[in-house]
Design a protein around this motif. Structure first.
Motif, PDB file in Angstrom:
ATOM      1  N   ALA A 270       0.809  -1.223   0.000  1.00  0.00           N
ATOM      2  CA  ALA A 270       0.000   0.000   0.000  1.00  0.00           C
ATOM      3  C   ALA A 270       0.841   1.272   0.000  1.00  0.00           C
ATOM      4  CB  ALA A 270      -0.940  -0.001   1.200  1.00  0.00           C
ATOM      5  N   PHE A 271       1.893   1.304   0.812  1.00  0.00           N
ATOM      6  CA  PHE A 271       2.656   2.566   0.887  1.00  0.00           C
ATOM      7  C   PHE A 271       4.165   2.354   0.971  1.00  0.00           C
ATOM      8  CE2 PHE A 271       0.751   1.647   5.100  1.00  0.00           C
ATOM      9  CZ  PHE A 271       1.861   1.571   5.923  1.00  0.00           C
ATOM     10  N   GLY A 272       4.640   1.201   0.521  1.00  0.00           N
ATOM     11  CA  GLY A 272       6.076   1.002   0.368  1.00  0.00           C
ATOM     12  C   GLY A 272       6.849   0.746   1.636  1.00  0.00           C
ATOM     13  N   TYR A 273       6.185   0.246   2.679  1.00  0.00           N
ATOM     14  CA  TYR A 273       6.888  -0.081   3.924  1.00  0.00           C
ATOM     15  C   TYR A 273       7.857  -1.233   3.682  1.00  0.00           C
ATOM     16  CZ  TYR A 273       7.603  -1.988   8.624  1.00  0.00           C
ATOM     17  OH  TYR A 273       8.160  -2.480   9.781  1.00  0.00           O
ATOM     18  N   ARG A 274       9.133  -1.012   4.000  1.00  0.00           N
ATOM     19  CA  ARG A 274      10.163  -2.038   3.834  1.00  0.00           C
ATOM     20  C   ARG A 274      11.014  -2.063   5.102  1.00  0.00           C
ATOM     21  NH1 ARG A 274       7.362  -2.347  -0.052  1.00  0.00           N
ATOM     22  NH2 ARG A 274       7.920  -2.526  -2.272  1.00  0.00           N
ATOM     23  N   PRO A 275      10.647  -2.866   6.075  1.00  0.00           N
ATOM     24  CA  PRO A 275      11.437  -2.904   7.315  1.00  0.00           C
ATOM     25  C   PRO A 275      12.844  -3.427   7.045  1.00  0.00           C
ATOM     26  CG  PRO A 275       9.890  -4.747   7.245  1.00  0.00           C
ATOM     27  CD  PRO A 275       9.552  -3.864   6.073  1.00  0.00           C
ATOM     28  N   VAL A 276      13.814  -2.808   7.679  1.00  0.00           N
ATOM     29  CA  VAL A 276      15.211  -3.192   7.447  1.00  0.00           C
ATOM     30  C   VAL A 276      15.943  -3.604   8.725  1.00  0.00           C
ATOM     31  CG1 VAL A 276      15.421  -1.786   5.368  1.00  0.00           C
ATOM     32  CG2 VAL A 276      15.972  -0.769   7.588  1.00  0.00           C
ATOM     33  N   ARG A 277      15.432  -3.206   9.863  1.00  0.00           N
ATOM     34  CA  ARG A 277      16.166  -3.460  11.109  1.00  0.00           C
ATOM     35  C   ARG A 277      15.590  -4.679  11.831  1.00  0.00           C
ATOM     36  NH1 ARG A 277      19.911  -0.144  12.605  1.00  0.00           N
ATOM     37  NH2 ARG A 277      19.730  -0.894  14.755  1.00  0.00           N
ATOM     38  N   GLY A 278      15.803  -5.832  11.232  1.00  0.00           N
ATOM     39  CA  GLY A 278      15.340  -7.079  11.801  1.00  0.00           C
ATOM     40  C   GLY A 278      16.413  -7.770  12.616  1.00  0.00           C
ATOM     41  N   VAL A 279      16.277  -9.085  12.748  1.00  0.00           N
ATOM     42  CA  VAL A 279      17.200  -9.841  13.600  1.00  0.00           C
ATOM     43  C   VAL A 279      18.623  -9.800  13.062  1.00  0.00           C
ATOM     44  CG1 VAL A 279      16.729 -12.054  12.448  1.00  0.00           C
ATOM     45  CG2 VAL A 279      17.487 -12.013  14.844  1.00  0.00           C
ATOM     46  N   ARG A 280      18.801  -9.760  11.753  1.00  0.00           N
ATOM     47  CA  ARG A 280      20.161  -9.696  11.206  1.00  0.00           C
ATOM     48  C   ARG A 280      20.851  -8.389  11.590  1.00  0.00           C
ATOM     49  NH1 ARG A 280      17.627 -12.728   6.889  1.00  0.00           N
ATOM     50  NH2 ARG A 280      18.769 -14.678   6.530  1.00  0.00           N
ATOM     51  N   GLN A 281      20.114  -7.275  11.547  1.00  0.00           N
ATOM     52  CA  GLN A 281      20.706  -6.004  11.948  1.00  0.00           C
ATOM     53  C   GLN A 281      21.030  -6.023  13.432  1.00  0.00           C
ATOM     54  OE1 GLN A 281      21.546  -3.304   9.843  1.00  0.00           O
ATOM     55  NE2 GLN A 281      22.697  -2.856  11.715  1.00  0.00           N
ATOM     56  N   LEU A 282      20.166  -6.618  14.239  1.00  0.00           N
ATOM     57  CA  LEU A 282      20.441  -6.736  15.666  1.00  0.00           C
ATOM     58  C   LEU A 282      21.738  -7.506  15.898  1.00  0.00           C
ATOM     59  CD1 LEU A 282      19.316  -6.343  18.612  1.00  0.00           C
ATOM     60  CD2 LEU A 282      18.493  -8.685  18.397  1.00  0.00           C
ATOM     61  N   LEU A 283      21.929  -8.595  15.157  1.00  0.00           N
ATOM     62  CA  LEU A 283      23.147  -9.392  15.307  1.00  0.00           C
ATOM     63  C   LEU A 283      24.374  -8.603  14.866  1.00  0.00           C
ATOM     64  CD1 LEU A 283      21.682 -12.760  13.999  1.00  0.00           C
ATOM     65  CD2 LEU A 283      22.530 -12.324  16.327  1.00  0.00           C
ATOM     66  N   ARG A 284      24.240  -7.831  13.788  1.00  0.00           N
ATOM     67  CA  ARG A 284      25.366  -6.994  13.356  1.00  0.00           C
ATOM     68  C   ARG A 284      25.701  -5.940  14.410  1.00  0.00           C
ATOM     69  NH1 ARG A 284      22.972  -7.769   8.094  1.00  0.00           N
ATOM     70  NH2 ARG A 284      21.636  -5.915   8.349  1.00  0.00           N
ATOM     71  N   ASP A 285      24.660  -5.305  14.962  1.00  0.00           N
ATOM     72  CA  ASP A 285      24.892  -4.302  15.984  1.00  0.00           C
ATOM     73  C   ASP A 285      25.560  -4.921  17.212  1.00  0.00           C
ATOM     74  OD1 ASP A 285      23.733  -2.424  14.357  1.00  0.00           O
ATOM     75  OD2 ASP A 285      21.841  -2.313  15.463  1.00  0.00           O
ATOM     76  N   ALA A 286      25.091  -6.101  17.598  1.00  0.00           N
ATOM     77  CA  ALA A 286      25.676  -6.786  18.767  1.00  0.00           C
ATOM     78  C   ALA A 286      27.137  -7.123  18.523  1.00  0.00           C
ATOM     79  CB  ALA A 286      24.875  -8.038  19.083  1.00  0.00           C
ATOM     80  N   ALA A 287      27.458  -7.547  17.302  1.00  0.00           N
ATOM     81  CA  ALA A 287      28.843  -7.862  16.966  1.00  0.00           C
ATOM     82  C   ALA A 287      29.724  -6.627  16.996  1.00  0.00           C
ATOM     83  CB  ALA A 287      28.907  -8.515  15.576  1.00  0.00           C
ATOM     84  N   ASP A 288      29.131  -5.472  16.686  1.00  0.00           N
ATOM     85  CA  ASP A 288      29.872  -4.211  16.690  1.00  0.00           C
ATOM     86  C   ASP A 288      29.880  -3.546  18.061  1.00  0.00           C
ATOM     87  OD1 ASP A 288      30.400  -4.502  14.000  1.00  0.00           O
ATOM     88  OD2 ASP A 288      28.704  -3.258  13.359  1.00  0.00           O
ATOM     89  N   GLY A 289      29.224  -4.201  19.029  1.00  0.00           N
ATOM     90  CA  GLY A 289      29.192  -3.647  20.378  1.00  0.00           C
ATOM     91  C   GLY A 289      28.193  -2.543  20.564  1.00  0.00           C
ATOM     92  N   LEU A 290      27.223  -2.433  19.658  1.00  0.00           N
ATOM     93  CA  LEU A 290      26.201  -1.402  19.774  1.00  0.00           C
ATOM     94  C   LEU A 290      25.030  -1.920  20.576  1.00  0.00           C
ATOM     95  CD1 LEU A 290      26.223  -0.146  16.081  1.00  0.00           C
ATOM     96  CD2 LEU A 290      27.470   0.810  18.019  1.00  0.00           C
ATOM     97  N   SER A 291      24.391  -1.046  21.336  1.00  0.00           N
ATOM     98  CA  SER A 291      23.206  -1.449  22.104  1.00  0.00           C
ATOM     99  C   SER A 291      21.997  -1.462  21.219  1.00  0.00           C
ATOM    100  CB  SER A 291      22.977  -0.484  23.279  1.00  0.00           C
ATOM    101  OG  SER A 291      22.795   0.828  22.822  1.00  0.00           O
ATOM    102  N   ALA A 292      20.985  -2.282  21.560  1.00  0.00           N
ATOM    103  CA  ALA A 292      19.779  -2.376  20.758  1.00  0.00           C
ATOM    104  C   ALA A 292      18.902  -1.177  20.987  1.00  0.00           C
ATOM    105  CB  ALA A 292      19.025  -3.652  21.103  1.00  0.00           C
TER     106      ALA A 292
END
Length: 292
Positions: A270-292
């Motif tokens: 309907a309006f182009g919603y494309r979520p990008v910050r799923g579990v893979r991004q969480l894992l990347r952030d965790a590997a980089d030491g970033l908080s969720a």
């Protein structure tokens, strides 16, 4: 509210209720970044809240909505308030205030309403039988408590109102321990940044109306529902082997059974919603030491 803005005319004036809350403040920031003038209203202070006031006061509503283009209504009593506040209070805030805001918005020529609801309205319909429940907008809500009842009643008011409107049913999006958040992001949660993006998209696609789930991204497909109820780990290993291995490497428990999967396909179409910050991004952030 940000005092100065870059060159160019603003996109318009957006009133955000509940602007000091987690979702409301994220929406306010996203609208500001998109070029809107933000007026925030909340009962408690916040960086996006320009009016600290109670929306049950007619003068507060009228002042906030004067010359506004869009109303984003995120203020509400929430699930943690169930049992602590009376049912009458829930109805007064979640339904009564919504009705009054809609009436005032129509009188003051607000052109668009975005209502922030919750996937919680599906209630008892989320309980699986022999397979995980595929949760799209075709699933009939079966409210289980006063929170669900009043959010669904407010949705109905918004849908029946005279102002062009869209309702977003937001999935779980609050801070949790990383292993818990990672598990929920597999099938029933959404990152706050994706919620904020969805809100701006839903408003700017001015011909879109109706109710939409906002969740994901999730790796599963509708045809996985039977297997997810029996052996979710095997399905995860097949659909997202990198995520499966990351869970194992971190010592996080791989779910053996999942009860539901939220589907945001309708919002995407309907309006182009494309979520990008799923579990893979969480894992990347965790590997980089970033908080969720």
């Amino acid at each position: 509210m940000r005092a100065e803005r870059g060159k160019g005319a603003p996109a318009g004036v957006v009133v955000v209720t509940g602007s000091s809350g987690r979702v409301g403040s994220a929406l306010a920031a996203a609208f500001d970044a998109a070029g809107w003038v933000v007026r925030g209203v909340d009962r408690v202070p916040g960086c996006w809240t320009s009016a600290i006031a109670d929306l049950r006061d007619r003068r507060v509503r009228r002042t906030a909505l004067q010359s506004a283009d869009v109303l984003v209504h995120a203020a509400a009593l929430h699930a943690p308030h169930v049992g602590r506040l009376t049912d009458e209070e829930f109805r007064a805030v979640n339904v009564g205030v919504t009705a009054e805001l809609l009436n005032d918005a129509a009188r003051l020529d607000v052109r668009r309403v975005l209502y922030i609801s919750s996937t919680s309205v599906y209630g008892h319909a989320l309980v699986p039988t022999d397979r995980a429940v595929w949760v799209d907008e075709q699933l009939t809500p079966l409210p289980r408590d006063i929170y669900d009842e009043t959010k669904l009643a407010a949705e109905d008011l918004v849908d029946a109102g005279s102002v062009s409107s869209v309702t977003l049913r937001i999935a779980r999006c609050f801070p949790e321990p990383l292993p818990v958040l990672a598990r929920h992001l597999l099938h029933r949660a959404v990152d706050l940044a994706d919620v904020a993006t969805a809100g701006v998209l839903a408003v700017t696609h001015s011909t879109v109306t109706g109710r939409f789930n906002i969740s994901g991204p999730h790796p599963f497909h509708r045809e996985d529902c039977l297997a997810l109820h029996r052996d979710a780990g095997a399905v995860l290993a097949r659909r997202a082997p990198d995520v499966f291995e990351a869970f194992r490497d971190r010592g996080w428990p791989v779910p053996d059974r999942l009860d539901r999967v939220y589907d945001s396909t309708a919002a995407s179409n309907a309006f182009g919603y494309r979520p990008v910050r799923g579990v893979r991004q969480l894992l990347r952030d965790a590997a980089d030491g970033l908080s969720a």
